[in-house]
Design a protein around this motif. Structure first.
Motif, PDB file in Angstrom:
ATOM      1  N   THR A 168       0.834  -1.196   0.000  1.00  8.61           N
ATOM      2  CA  THR A 168       0.000   0.000   0.000  1.00  8.61           C
ATOM      3  C   THR A 168       0.875   1.255   0.000  1.00  8.61           C
ATOM      4  O   THR A 168       0.626   2.204  -0.761  1.00  8.61           O
ATOM      5  CB  THR A 168      -0.936   0.011   1.223  1.00  8.61           C
ATOM      6  OG1 THR A 168      -1.708  -1.181   1.207  1.00  8.61           O
ATOM      7  CG2 THR A 168      -1.867   1.203   1.204  1.00  8.61           C
ATOM      8  N   GLU A 169       1.914   1.272   0.837  1.00  5.67           N
ATOM      9  CA  GLU A 169       2.765   2.458   0.975  1.00  5.67           C
ATOM     10  C   GLU A 169       3.708   2.659  -0.215  1.00  5.67           C
ATOM     11  O   GLU A 169       3.859   3.767  -0.713  1.00  5.67           O
ATOM     12  CB  GLU A 169       3.590   2.369   2.261  1.00  5.67           C
ATOM     13  CG  GLU A 169       2.803   2.455   3.538  1.00  5.67           C
ATOM     14  CD  GLU A 169       2.185   3.824   3.754  1.00  5.67           C
ATOM     15  OE1 GLU A 169       2.850   4.841   3.438  1.00  5.67           O
ATOM     16  OE2 GLU A 169       1.032   3.873   4.214  1.00  5.67           O
ATOM     17  N   LEU A 170       4.365   1.567  -0.653  1.00  7.10           N
ATOM     18  CA  LEU A 170       5.424   1.717  -1.650  1.00  7.10           C
ATOM     19  C   LEU A 170       5.014   1.354  -3.074  1.00  7.10           C
ATOM     20  O   LEU A 170       5.711   1.708  -4.022  1.00  7.10           O
ATOM     21  CB  LEU A 170       6.634   0.862  -1.249  1.00  7.10           C
ATOM     22  CG  LEU A 170       7.249   1.177   0.110  1.00  7.10           C
ATOM     23  CD1 LEU A 170       8.384   0.211   0.410  1.00  7.10           C
ATOM     24  CD2 LEU A 170       7.758   2.615   0.161  1.00  7.10           C
ATOM     25  N   CYS A 171       3.920   0.618  -3.216  1.00  9.71           N
ATOM     26  CA  CYS A 171       3.530   0.152  -4.550  1.00  9.71           C
ATOM     27  C   CYS A 171       2.128   0.597  -4.927  1.00  9.71           C
ATOM     28  O   CYS A 171       1.557   0.068  -5.899  1.00  9.71           O
ATOM     29  CB  CYS A 171       3.618  -1.370  -4.628  1.00  9.71           C
ATOM     30  SG  CYS A 171       5.245  -2.029  -4.250  1.00  9.71           S
ATOM     31  N   GLY A 172       1.548   1.520  -4.169  1.00  6.23           N
ATOM     32  CA  GLY A 172       0.222   2.042  -4.499  1.00  6.23           C
ATOM     33  C   GLY A 172      -0.872   0.992  -4.394  1.00  6.23           C
ATOM     34  O   GLY A 172      -1.884   1.093  -5.091  1.00  6.23           O
ATOM     35  N   GLY A 173      -0.668  -0.032  -3.586  1.00  2.00           N
ATOM     36  CA  GLY A 173      -1.689  -1.066  -3.406  1.00  2.00           C
ATOM     37  C   GLY A 173      -1.702  -2.084  -4.528  1.00  2.00           C
ATOM     38  O   GLY A 173      -2.659  -2.838  -4.658  1.00  2.00           O
ATOM     39  N   SER A 174      -0.649  -2.149  -5.333  1.00  2.00           N
ATOM     40  CA  SER A 174      -0.593  -3.087  -6.452  1.00  2.00           C
ATOM     41  C   SER A 174       0.171  -4.353  -6.041  1.00  2.00           C
ATOM     42  O   SER A 174       1.376  -4.299  -5.784  1.00  2.00           O
ATOM     43  CB  SER A 174       0.089  -2.442  -7.655  1.00  2.00           C
ATOM     44  OG  SER A 174       0.332  -3.404  -8.655  1.00  2.00           O
ATOM     45  N   ALA A 175      -0.525  -5.477  -6.044  1.00  2.00           N
ATOM     46  CA  ALA A 175       0.110  -6.745  -5.683  1.00  2.00           C
ATOM     47  C   ALA A 175       1.107  -7.157  -6.766  1.00  2.00           C
ATOM     48  O   ALA A 175       2.157  -7.735  -6.473  1.00  2.00           O
ATOM     49  CB  ALA A 175      -0.941  -7.824  -5.497  1.00  2.00           C
ATOM     50  N   ARG A 176       0.794  -6.851  -8.034  1.00  2.00           N
ATOM     51  CA  ARG A 176       1.680  -7.207  -9.141  1.00  2.00           C
ATOM     52  C   ARG A 176       3.017  -6.460  -9.038  1.00  2.00           C
ATOM     53  O   ARG A 176       4.086  -7.031  -9.245  1.00  2.00           O
ATOM     54  CB  ARG A 176       0.981  -6.881 -10.458  1.00  2.00           C
ATOM     55  CG  ARG A 176       1.426  -7.715 -11.618  1.00  2.00           C
ATOM     56  CD  ARG A 176       0.582  -7.440 -12.846  1.00  2.00           C
ATOM     57  NE  ARG A 176      -0.671  -8.154 -12.908  1.00  2.00           N
ATOM     58  CZ  ARG A 176      -0.803  -9.393 -13.324  1.00  2.00           C
ATOM     59  NH1 ARG A 176       0.249 -10.059 -13.691  1.00  2.00           N
ATOM     60  NH2 ARG A 176      -1.971  -9.975 -13.369  1.00  2.00           N
ATOM     61  N   LEU A 177       2.955  -5.174  -8.698  1.00  2.00           N
ATOM     62  CA  LEU A 177       4.176  -4.379  -8.555  1.00  2.00           C
ATOM     63  C   LEU A 177       4.993  -4.862  -7.344  1.00  2.00           C
ATOM     64  O   LEU A 177       6.234  -4.922  -7.417  1.00  2.00           O
ATOM     65  CB  LEU A 177       3.821  -2.899  -8.406  1.00  2.00           C
ATOM     66  CG  LEU A 177       4.983  -1.913  -8.388  1.00  2.00           C
ATOM     67  CD1 LEU A 177       5.788  -2.005  -9.685  1.00  2.00           C
ATOM     68  CD2 LEU A 177       4.463  -0.496  -8.199  1.00  2.00           C
ATOM     69  N   ALA A 178       4.318  -5.226  -6.245  1.00  2.00           N
ATOM     70  CA  ALA A 178       5.013  -5.753  -5.066  1.00  2.00           C
ATOM     71  C   ALA A 178       5.689  -7.077  -5.406  1.00  2.00           C
ATOM     72  O   ALA A 178       6.798  -7.357  -4.937  1.00  2.00           O
ATOM     73  CB  ALA A 178       4.030  -5.929  -3.918  1.00  2.00           C
ATOM     74  N   GLU A 179       5.047  -7.860  -6.261  1.00  2.00           N
ATOM     75  CA  GLU A 179       5.645  -9.135  -6.675  1.00  2.00           C
ATOM     76  C   GLU A 179       6.928  -8.872  -7.469  1.00  2.00           C
ATOM     77  O   GLU A 179       7.955  -9.508  -7.240  1.00  2.00           O
ATOM     78  CB  GLU A 179       4.645  -9.917  -7.531  1.00  2.00           C
ATOM     79  CG  GLU A 179       5.196 -11.220  -8.072  1.00  2.00           C
ATOM     80  CD  GLU A 179       4.246 -11.898  -9.039  1.00  2.00           C
ATOM     81  OE1 GLU A 179       4.233 -13.144  -9.038  1.00  2.00           O
ATOM     82  OE2 GLU A 179       3.522 -11.204  -9.785  1.00  2.00           O
ATOM     83  N   ARG A 180       6.860  -7.942  -8.400  1.00  2.00           N
ATOM     84  CA  ARG A 180       8.032  -7.628  -9.219  1.00  2.00           C
ATOM     85  C   ARG A 180       9.154  -7.000  -8.400  1.00  2.00           C
ATOM     86  O   ARG A 180      10.323  -7.343  -8.553  1.00  2.00           O
ATOM     87  CB  ARG A 180       7.616  -6.661 -10.338  1.00  2.00           C
ATOM     88  CG  ARG A 180       8.021  -7.162 -11.696  1.00  2.00           C
ATOM     89  CD  ARG A 180       7.603  -6.247 -12.834  1.00  2.00           C
ATOM     90  NE  ARG A 180       6.158  -6.271 -13.046  1.00  2.00           N
ATOM     91  CZ  ARG A 180       5.397  -5.176 -13.105  1.00  2.00           C
ATOM     92  NH1 ARG A 180       5.923  -3.983 -13.008  1.00  2.00           N
ATOM     93  NH2 ARG A 180       4.106  -5.274 -13.275  1.00  2.00           N
ATOM     94  N   ARG A 181       8.805  -6.070  -7.521  1.00  2.48           N
ATOM     95  CA  ARG A 181       9.815  -5.322  -6.792  1.00  2.48           C
ATOM     96  C   ARG A 181      10.455  -6.137  -5.657  1.00  2.48           C
ATOM     97  O   ARG A 181      11.665  -6.078  -5.459  1.00  2.48           O
ATOM     98  CB  ARG A 181       9.182  -4.052  -6.213  1.00  2.48           C
ATOM     99  CG  ARG A 181      10.209  -3.095  -5.629  1.00  2.48           C
ATOM    100  CD  ARG A 181       9.579  -1.852  -5.062  1.00  2.48           C
ATOM    101  NE  ARG A 181       9.404  -0.858  -6.111  1.00  2.48           N
ATOM    102  CZ  ARG A 181       8.846   0.318  -5.901  1.00  2.48           C
ATOM    103  NH1 ARG A 181       8.378   0.633  -4.712  1.00  2.48           N
ATOM    104  NH2 ARG A 181       8.728   1.183  -6.876  1.00  2.48           N
ATOM    105  N   PHE A 182       9.650  -6.885  -4.884  1.00  2.58           N
ATOM    106  CA  PHE A 182      10.152  -7.578  -3.694  1.00  2.58           C
ATOM    107  C   PHE A 182      10.251  -9.096  -3.847  1.00  2.58           C
ATOM    108  O   PHE A 182      10.811  -9.767  -2.990  1.00  2.58           O
ATOM    109  CB  PHE A 182       9.275  -7.265  -2.475  1.00  2.58           C
ATOM    110  CG  PHE A 182       9.184  -5.791  -2.174  1.00  2.58           C
ATOM    111  CD1 PHE A 182      10.296  -5.080  -1.751  1.00  2.58           C
ATOM    112  CD2 PHE A 182       7.981  -5.120  -2.334  1.00  2.58           C
ATOM    113  CE1 PHE A 182      10.204  -3.728  -1.472  1.00  2.58           C
ATOM    114  CE2 PHE A 182       7.884  -3.760  -2.062  1.00  2.58           C
ATOM    115  CZ  PHE A 182       8.996  -3.055  -1.635  1.00  2.58           C
ATOM    116  N   GLY A 183       9.683  -9.654  -4.894  1.00  4.78           N
ATOM    117  CA  GLY A 183       9.720 -11.091  -5.103  1.00  4.78           C
ATOM    118  C   GLY A 183       8.721 -11.849  -4.248  1.00  4.78           C
ATOM    119  O   GLY A 183       8.848 -13.049  -4.063  1.00  4.78           O
TER     120      GLY A 183
END
Length: 185
Positions: free
Chosen positions: A8-23
């Motif tokens: 929510t804080e770093l990826c705007g609530g996007s699970a797809r972006l969190a997957e790409r950024r943090f694995g």
């Protein structure tokens, strides 16, 4: 919940972006976001996953295994646990189940029967047969002599009677602990 907060804080609530950024797993992040939006904690039933045990699927199997193994088993000699020892192997139990009328194709494998026996608290241990005491020709004469000497000692007030068990062999002197005496250098 942590992954949902970070997404929510770093990826705007996007699970797809969190997957790409943090694995992280996208499904896990989505579940966390869903929990944080609705305020409901989702619980998983891990215990319900996987295969049911053979003895749970067929309760008759467990009863038949007990009926086969119980007459051939004995309790823990030290009585320190509820474990029971049997001299039947898993292969012998499987053969007995087949002889009892269980179809060979529907029975679990030998390895599975071994696991079932372990879960039922049975362990394979060969039962040692009782060894008869060695009796020499002179045994009766020896005990008659001991009895006679004891009677004489009991009647004599000057004699001190000491009882001693001499069955155990005890090493003394240089032979104690295999020759490793802590007092010697």
């Amino acid at each position: 919940m942590f992954q949902a907060e970070v997404a929510t804080e770093l990826c705007g609530g996007s699970a797809r972006l969190a997957e790409r950024r943090f694995g992280w797993g996208r499904d896990t992040v989505e579940k966390g976001l869903h929990e944080s939006r609705h305020g409901v904690r989702c619980l998983e039933n891990f215990a319900a996953r996987g295969r049911r045990r053979s003895e749970d699927k067929d309760p008759r199997l467990a009863a038949d295994i007990r009926a086969i193994v119980e007459p051939q088993s004995y309790a823990d000699p030290e009585l320190q646990s509820s474990r029971r020892y049997t001299n039947l192997s898993a292969a012998e139990v499987r053969d007995a189940l087949i002889a009892k009328g269980h179809p060979k194709t529907e029975l679990p494998s030998e390895r599975t029967i071994r696991d079932i026996l372990n879960r039922m608290n049975y362990r394979l241990k060969r039962i040692q047969k009782g060894k008869p005491l060695k009796k020499t020709e002179e045994t009766d004469a020896i005990f008659a002599h001991v009895k006679e000497v004891r009677e004489q000692a009991r009647n004599d007030p000057e004699v001190l009677e000491i009882s001693m068990d001499t069955k155990a062999k005890v090493s003394l002197g240089d032979y104690v602990r295999g020759g490793k005496n802590p007092n010697r250098r």
